[in-house]
Design an enzyme around this catalytic site. Structure first.
Site: not given
Ligand SMILES: [Zn+2]
Length: 293
Positions: A2-3, A51, A252
């Protein structure tokens, strides 16, 4: 993962369901919160910061949660709760009013702190892309001061908060920037353009039920490069690739187009990459030749 826009929407849904109401039922299935009890508290508001989710109660406490990789908050009608939902072994938090119950599944973090001490959990974050106090100049200054590559700097929540791997990849593609370019080497207008792009994409995302950076909501067409390694770039036809960005252990994945974004990244050895979800290369059975060949 989720961003910021997904977390913003989650906060908005929780706020709508719970704000102003008393928690009749609360169950925090989290080791450090085993003895905590927030029953009887009234929800003042639920807000996102980057977030992170901040659920503020009228008792002066904030329940903080983070979805990490695959967490979510589901909202169910309290009257419709089933034993199966309540015994779900992925359930980490349950907060119920007489009308609605929020179920926190697979949460990555859960804390209870004094509301005036929230900064101990979120004070390290840079300007929140979707926050009421969004500050693009400060975000740009933080990026310019970073010693990282621009890809890693954009994902560093201390630089600016809310951008994850999808919006980072899409923003860099749209601005034609190589993810491995040192952030400090970029000109000020370039960084300002990137910051504005990330903000615009996330701001569109928070207003939409389906995340899309291309304008299309069709399955498989919602991004330019993210999740599209092994497929042709929508702009130049070069095969989109994926490689790692950032230093371990903070590495990432970063999807990018070598054609549009300045060539192969330094962490990309250039091995052929199959489209995600594709299995072994399709082999066609030899056609049997007829008697005439
Ligand atoms: Zn391209």
């Amino acid at each position: 993962m989720p961003e910021g826009d997904t977390v913003w929407r989650t906060a908005a849904r929780l706020h709508e369901a719970l704000a102003g109401e008393r928690l009749e039922r609360a169950d925090l299935r989290w080791p450090s919160l085993a003895t905590a009890d927030v029953r009887g508290a009234r929800t003042l508001e639920v807000r996102s910061r980057g977030k992170h989710l901040l659920h503020r109660l009228d008792t002066g406490l904030t329940l903080h949660s983070h979805l990490r990789m695959e967490g979510q908050w589901r909202i169910e009608a309290t009257a419709a709760l089933t034993p199966r939902l309540l015994t779900n072994d992925q359930l980490r938090a349950l907060l119920g009013t007489t009308r609605w119950t929020a179920l926190g599944l697979r949460l990555g973090m859960l804390d209870l702190v004094a509301t005036d001490a929230e900064d101990s959990l979120v004070g390290h974050l840079g300007p929140d892309v979707l926050g009421p106090d969004w500050d693009p100049q400060r975000a740009a200054a933080n990026l310019a001061a970073s010693q990282e590559t621009i890809g890693a700097a954009l994902l560093d929540q201390r630089t600016l908060a809310g951008v994850g791997t999808m919006y980072a990849a899409e923003s860099l593609f749209l601005e034609r920037l190589g993810p491995w370019t040192p952030a400090a080497s970029l000109a000020a207008p370039t960084i300002a353009g990137l910051v504005e792009r990330a903000h615009r994409l996330l701001d569109t995302g928070r207003r939409s039920a389906i995340q899309s950076t291309t304008g299309s909501t069709r399955r498989g067409e919602t991004t330019f490069v993210h999740g599209r390694s092994g497929r042709p770039c929508r702009r130049c036809g070069t095969t989109v690739r994926v490689a790692m960005v950032g230093a371990p252990p903070q590495e990432r994945t970063m999807f990018y187009c070598p054609g549009c974004q300045g060539g192969l990244g330094p962490t990309d050895v250039g091995r052929p990459q199959r489209p995600l979800g594709a299995t072994a290369p399709t082999t066609f059975p030899n056609r049997r030749r007829g008697p005439t060949g």
